[in-house]
Scaffold this motif. Structure first.
Motif, PDB file in Angstrom:
ATOM      1  N   ASN A   1       0.830  -1.208   0.000  1.00 56.85           N
ATOM      2  CA  ASN A   1       0.000   0.000   0.000  1.00 56.85           C
ATOM      3  C   ASN A   1       0.862   1.255   0.000  1.00 56.85           C
ATOM      4  N   THR A   2       1.976   1.226   0.724  1.00 54.38           N
ATOM      5  CA  THR A   2       2.870   2.375   0.751  1.00 54.38           C
ATOM      6  C   THR A   2       3.454   2.609  -0.632  1.00 54.38           C
ATOM      7  N   LYS A   3       3.884   1.542  -1.302  1.00 59.32           N
ATOM      8  CA  LYS A   3       4.400   1.683  -2.661  1.00 59.32           C
ATOM      9  C   LYS A   3       3.311   2.183  -3.587  1.00 59.32           C
ATOM     10  N   SER A   4       2.128   1.656  -3.445  1.00 60.85           N
ATOM     11  CA  SER A   4       1.004   2.069  -4.276  1.00 60.85           C
ATOM     12  C   SER A   4       0.668   3.528  -4.049  1.00 60.85           C
ATOM     13  N   MET A   5       0.659   3.952  -2.785  1.00 58.24           N
ATOM     14  CA  MET A   5       0.352   5.344  -2.467  1.00 58.24           C
ATOM     15  C   MET A   5       1.431   6.268  -3.015  1.00 58.24           C
ATOM     16  N   ALA A   6       2.694   5.824  -2.985  1.00 59.40           N
ATOM     17  CA  ALA A   6       3.770   6.640  -3.527  1.00 59.40           C
ATOM     18  C   ALA A   6       3.584   6.832  -5.022  1.00 59.40           C
ATOM     19  N   GLN A   7       3.189   5.791  -5.714  1.00 59.57           N
ATOM     20  CA  GLN A   7       2.931   5.905  -7.141  1.00 59.57           C
ATOM     21  C   GLN A   7       1.746   6.824  -7.393  1.00 59.57           C
ATOM     22  N   ASP A   8       0.727   6.727  -6.581  1.00 60.93           N
ATOM     23  CA  ASP A   8      -0.476   7.525  -6.766  1.00 60.93           C
ATOM     24  C   ASP A   8      -0.219   9.007  -6.561  1.00 60.93           C
ATOM     25  N   SER A   9       0.852   9.375  -5.883  1.00 59.59           N
ATOM     26  CA  SER A   9       1.107  10.791  -5.651  1.00 59.59           C
ATOM     27  C   SER A   9       1.644  11.475  -6.904  1.00 59.59           C
ATOM     28  N   LYS A  10       2.099  10.714  -7.880  1.00 55.18           N
ATOM     29  CA  LYS A  10       2.584  11.314  -9.114  1.00 55.18           C
ATOM     30  C   LYS A  10       1.421  11.905  -9.895  1.00 55.18           C
ATOM     31  N   VAL A  11       1.732  12.920 -10.671  1.00 56.01           N
ATOM     32  CA  VAL A  11       0.739  13.550 -11.540  1.00 56.01           C
ATOM     33  C   VAL A  11       1.068  13.162 -12.972  1.00 56.01           C
ATOM     34  N   TYR A  12       0.098  12.560 -13.637  1.00 58.02           N
ATOM     35  CA  TYR A  12       0.215  12.183 -15.036  1.00 58.02           C
ATOM     36  C   TYR A  12      -0.758  13.060 -15.814  1.00 58.02           C
ATOM     37  N   ARG A  13      -0.253  13.791 -16.770  1.00 54.77           N
ATOM     38  CA  ARG A  13      -1.092  14.746 -17.493  1.00 54.77           C
ATOM     39  C   ARG A  13      -0.823  14.618 -18.983  1.00 54.77           C
ATOM     40  N   ILE A  14      -1.882  14.745 -19.750  1.00 53.45           N
ATOM     41  CA  ILE A  14      -1.781  14.805 -21.198  1.00 53.45           C
ATOM     42  C   ILE A  14      -2.236  16.194 -21.627  1.00 53.45           C
ATOM     43  N   ALA A  15      -1.392  16.861 -22.411  1.00 53.69           N
ATOM     44  CA  ALA A  15      -1.737  18.159 -22.985  1.00 53.69           C
ATOM     45  C   ALA A  15      -1.932  17.960 -24.483  1.00 53.69           C
ATOM     46  N   LYS A  16      -3.115  18.299 -24.951  1.00 50.00           N
ATOM     47  CA  LYS A  16      -3.404  18.238 -26.389  1.00 50.00           C
ATOM     48  C   LYS A  16      -3.422  19.665 -26.902  1.00 50.00           C
ATOM     49  N   ILE A  17      -2.530  19.948 -27.838  1.00 45.74           N
ATOM     50  CA  ILE A  17      -2.315  21.318 -28.283  1.00 45.74           C
ATOM     51  C   ILE A  17      -2.441  21.394 -29.804  1.00 45.74           C
ATOM     52  N   GLN A  18      -3.209  22.348 -30.267  1.00 40.69           N
ATOM     53  CA  GLN A  18      -3.255  22.651 -31.695  1.00 40.69           C
ATOM     54  C   GLN A  18      -2.489  23.943 -31.902  1.00 40.69           C
ATOM     55  N   VAL A  19      -1.468  23.859 -32.738  1.00 41.17           N
ATOM     56  CA  VAL A  19      -0.566  24.981 -32.978  1.00 41.17           C
ATOM     57  C   VAL A  19      -0.846  25.552 -34.369  1.00 41.17           C
ATOM     58  N   ASP A  20      -0.720  26.851 -34.509  1.00 46.19           N
ATOM     59  CA  ASP A  20      -0.790  27.485 -35.820  1.00 46.19           C
ATOM     60  C   ASP A  20       0.300  26.862 -36.692  1.00 46.19           C
ATOM     61  N   SER A  21      -0.097  26.218 -37.777  1.00 39.98           N
ATOM     62  CA  SER A  21       0.856  25.474 -38.608  1.00 39.98           C
ATOM     63  C   SER A  21       1.956  26.371 -39.183  1.00 39.98           C
ATOM     64  N   MET A  22       1.676  27.643 -39.360  1.00 47.17           N
ATOM     65  CA  MET A  22       2.685  28.571 -39.885  1.00 47.17           C
ATOM     66  C   MET A  22       3.754  28.891 -38.835  1.00 47.17           C
ATOM     67  N   GLN A  23       3.479  28.584 -37.587  1.00 49.84           N
ATOM     68  CA  GLN A  23       4.415  28.887 -36.502  1.00 49.84           C
ATOM     69  C   GLN A  23       4.937  27.627 -35.810  1.00 49.84           C
ATOM     70  N   LEU A  24       4.757  26.482 -36.452  1.00 44.30           N
ATOM     71  CA  LEU A  24       5.093  25.197 -35.816  1.00 44.30           C
ATOM     72  C   LEU A  24       6.568  25.106 -35.429  1.00 44.30           C
ATOM     73  N   ASP A  25       7.464  25.528 -36.290  1.00 46.89           N
ATOM     74  CA  ASP A  25       8.893  25.449 -35.952  1.00 46.89           C
ATOM     75  C   ASP A  25       9.242  26.328 -34.755  1.00 46.89           C
ATOM     76  N   LYS A  26       8.681  27.535 -34.703  1.00 47.39           N
ATOM     77  CA  LYS A  26       8.912  28.424 -33.551  1.00 47.39           C
ATOM     78  C   LYS A  26       8.338  27.801 -32.278  1.00 47.39           C
ATOM     79  N   TYR A  27       7.166  27.181 -32.418  1.00 45.64           N
ATOM     80  CA  TYR A  27       6.548  26.542 -31.260  1.00 45.64           C
ATOM     81  C   TYR A  27       7.439  25.414 -30.731  1.00 45.64           C
ATOM     82  N   LYS A  28       7.919  24.568 -31.625  1.00 40.93           N
ATOM     83  CA  LYS A  28       8.756  23.438 -31.196  1.00 40.93           C
ATOM     84  C   LYS A  28      10.042  23.921 -30.529  1.00 40.93           C
TER      85      LYS A  28
END
Length: 133
Positions: A23-50
């Motif tokens: 449970n301690t190991k499980s709780m330690a894992q649960d404290s991590k934050v996993y996030r997905i960011a979905k981003i739409q970038v202006d295609s004309m500025q993609l290189d600057k964005y990257k």
């Protein structure tokens, strides 16, 4: 009779300790934050964005112990659709991260490049990888 009771007690203590450790190991894992960011970038500025994204990610990984990893990918058919999988050690690490100068610089730099942003908090349910990765 006392020997049987002694063995039973030892077994029960062992079982309880095992559960507590798991449970301690499980709780330690649960404290991590996993996030997905979905981003739409202006295609004309993609290189600057990257370029801006690379600077932010590299700096965060180098100077923030609580930023554990980033994976940024783009859609093969629509390269301006970017998905970033982010892992932070905790909510506190994430909250610290978004207050840093390098993150604020990134946000200011890309504010006119990003057409949409969607953030999703997710949980890891399974993971499999080659040893050493």
């Amino acid at each position: 009779m006392k020997l049987a009771n002694h063995k039973t007690i030892i077994y029960m203590v062992y079982a309880i300790l095992t559960v507590l450790i798991l449970n301690t190991k499980s709780m330690a894992q649960d404290s991590k934050v996993y996030r997905i960011a979905k981003i739409q970038v202006d295609s004309m500025q993609l290189d600057k964005y990257k370029t801006a994204l690379n600077e932010q990610m590299s700096t965060a990984i180098a100077v923030e112990p609580g930023v554990l990893s980033y994976y940024a990918v783009s859609d093969k058919k629509v390269p301006s659709h970017i998905t970033i999988f982010e892992i932070y050690a905790s909510n506190a690490a994430y909250n610290y991260h978004i207050q840093t100068a390098h993150f604020k610089k990134y946000k200011e730099t890309v504010k006119n490049m990003v057409k949409s942003l969607q953030l999703e908090d997710v949980n890891i349910i399974l993971s499999s990888k080659k040893p050493g990765l």
